[in-house]
Design an enzyme around this catalytic site. Structure first.
Site, mmCIF file in Angstrom:
data_model
loop_
_atom_site.group_PDB
_atom_site.id
_atom_site.type_symbol
_atom_site.label_atom_id
_atom_site.label_comp_id
_atom_site.label_asym_id
_atom_site.label_seq_id
_atom_site.Cartn_x
_atom_site.Cartn_y
_atom_site.Cartn_z
ATOM 1 N N ARG A 50 0.833 -1.199 0.000
ATOM 2 C CA ARG A 50 0.000 0.000 0.000
ATOM 3 C C ARG A 50 0.870 1.251 0.000
ATOM 4 O O ARG A 50 1.979 1.246 0.520
ATOM 5 C CB ARG A 50 -0.887 0.023 1.235
ATOM 6 C CG ARG A 50 -1.698 -1.238 1.461
ATOM 7 C CD ARG A 50 -2.344 -1.193 2.838
ATOM 8 N NE ARG A 50 -3.022 -2.445 3.163
ATOM 9 C CZ ARG A 50 -3.580 -2.695 4.334
ATOM 10 N NH1 ARG A 50 -3.535 -1.797 5.302
ATOM 11 N NH2 ARG A 50 -4.172 -3.859 4.557
ATOM 12 N N ASP A 52 0.359 5.424 1.146
ATOM 13 C CA ASP A 52 -0.554 6.270 1.906
ATOM 14 C C ASP A 52 -1.128 7.396 1.052
ATOM 15 O O ASP A 52 -0.670 7.654 -0.066
ATOM 16 C CB ASP A 52 0.170 6.883 3.108
ATOM 17 C CG ASP A 52 0.493 5.848 4.173
ATOM 18 O OD1 ASP A 52 -0.192 4.803 4.217
ATOM 19 O OD2 ASP A 52 1.431 6.085 4.958
ATOM 20 N N ARG A 197 9.234 7.942 5.757
ATOM 21 C CA ARG A 197 8.982 9.354 6.071
ATOM 22 C C ARG A 197 9.566 9.748 7.426
ATOM 23 O O ARG A 197 9.983 10.897 7.617
ATOM 24 C CB ARG A 197 7.485 9.638 6.007
ATOM 25 C CG ARG A 197 6.921 9.573 4.586
ATOM 26 C CD ARG A 197 5.415 9.385 4.562
ATOM 27 N NE ARG A 197 4.720 10.458 5.247
ATOM 28 C CZ ARG A 197 3.426 10.426 5.559
ATOM 29 N NH1 ARG A 197 2.704 9.354 5.251
ATOM 30 N NH2 ARG A 197 2.867 11.441 6.176
#
Length: 244
Positions: A50, A52, A197
């Site tokens: 996935r 975000d 991140r």
């Protein structure tokens, strides 16, 4: 049934991530709608992982099954006519029926892009993290070596998220600069939620002098999301490559 592998490029700015969600636009939703229209039956895609909300992809990989043969050389062109302009199929290939886009992935590479700006940059805000501070690139580069290797990265994942196995291997982590743009490129065996991140945010804090490069091993060993950098904006992150 025949299994096919697609490489997908997308601008994630208008989507609530890759995974399908109720009543919210996602990349998976758009892909499945286009494929279902093309084959006149419900098609489900399975991604390498996935991404975000707001995160982009240069080469996301998905697979799907269909009970017909397709011409792989031109399939991307035809499917792109059914997709919005911010999603495109860049390649299509037939794969074995036991291929799995997620479970067969060996390495993933992400790119995080930072723009060093003294004022807000309207033309880059969708594709970069805007940094208003000067960064010491050499210190950031020194910090990279401490992340490389196999470690428990629990301290560098979404806070309060439960995950049984948080050990990952980072094969390479590099920081480079081109004028006012800074690029963080990381290749690993896989990544925890928000891991890239948070690593990028920690490297920014190293560049600002708020964290010493030599403190990275201590942060990793703490296994606590305390003292690491903040989770940087999603729009600076790109899934660059998936290796099988």
């Amino acid at each position: 049934m025949t299994r096919y592998r697609l490489t997908v490029c997308y601008d994630g700015g208008e989507y609530y991530g890759f995974q399908r969600q109720n009543n919210l636009p996602t990349v998976q939703q758009k892909l499945e709608e286009a494929l279902s229209t093309r084959f006149q039956k419900q098609i489900v895609v399975h991604p390498s992982g996935r991404t975000d909300a707001g995160v982009h992809a240069i080469a996301q990989v998905v697979h799907f099954d269909v009970d017909s043969e397709i011409k792989t050389s031109s399939f991307g062109y035809s499917l792109n006519t059914l997709l919005p302009k911010d999603i495109a199929i860049t390649s299509c290939e037939k794969v074995s029926e036991d291929f799995h886009a997620q479970f067969d992935a060996k390495r993933k590479t992400y790119l995080y892009k930072i723009c060093l700006c003294k004022i807000h940059s309207p033309l880059k805000r969708r594709y970069f993290h805007i940094c208003f501070y000067d960064l010491d690139i050499s210190k950031m580069q020194q910090a990279c070596k401490y992340f490389e290797g196999e470690h428990d990265f629990r301290a560098f994942m979404l806070a309060n998220e439960e995950k049984e196995n948080t050990v990952r291997t980072i094969y390479s982590l590099q920081v480079t600069q081109n004028d006012d743009e800074v690029y963080i490129r990381v290749t690993g065996s896989g990544f925890l939620h928000n891991m890239v991140r948070i690593i990028a945010g920690t490297l920014v804090d190293v560049g600002r002098g708020r964290i010493a490069a030599e403190d990275i091993p201590k942060l990793i060993k703490s296994k606590k999301h305390v003292g690491t950098g903040k989770t940087l904006d999603p729009q600076g992150l790109y899934l660059l490559n998936v290796e099988y």
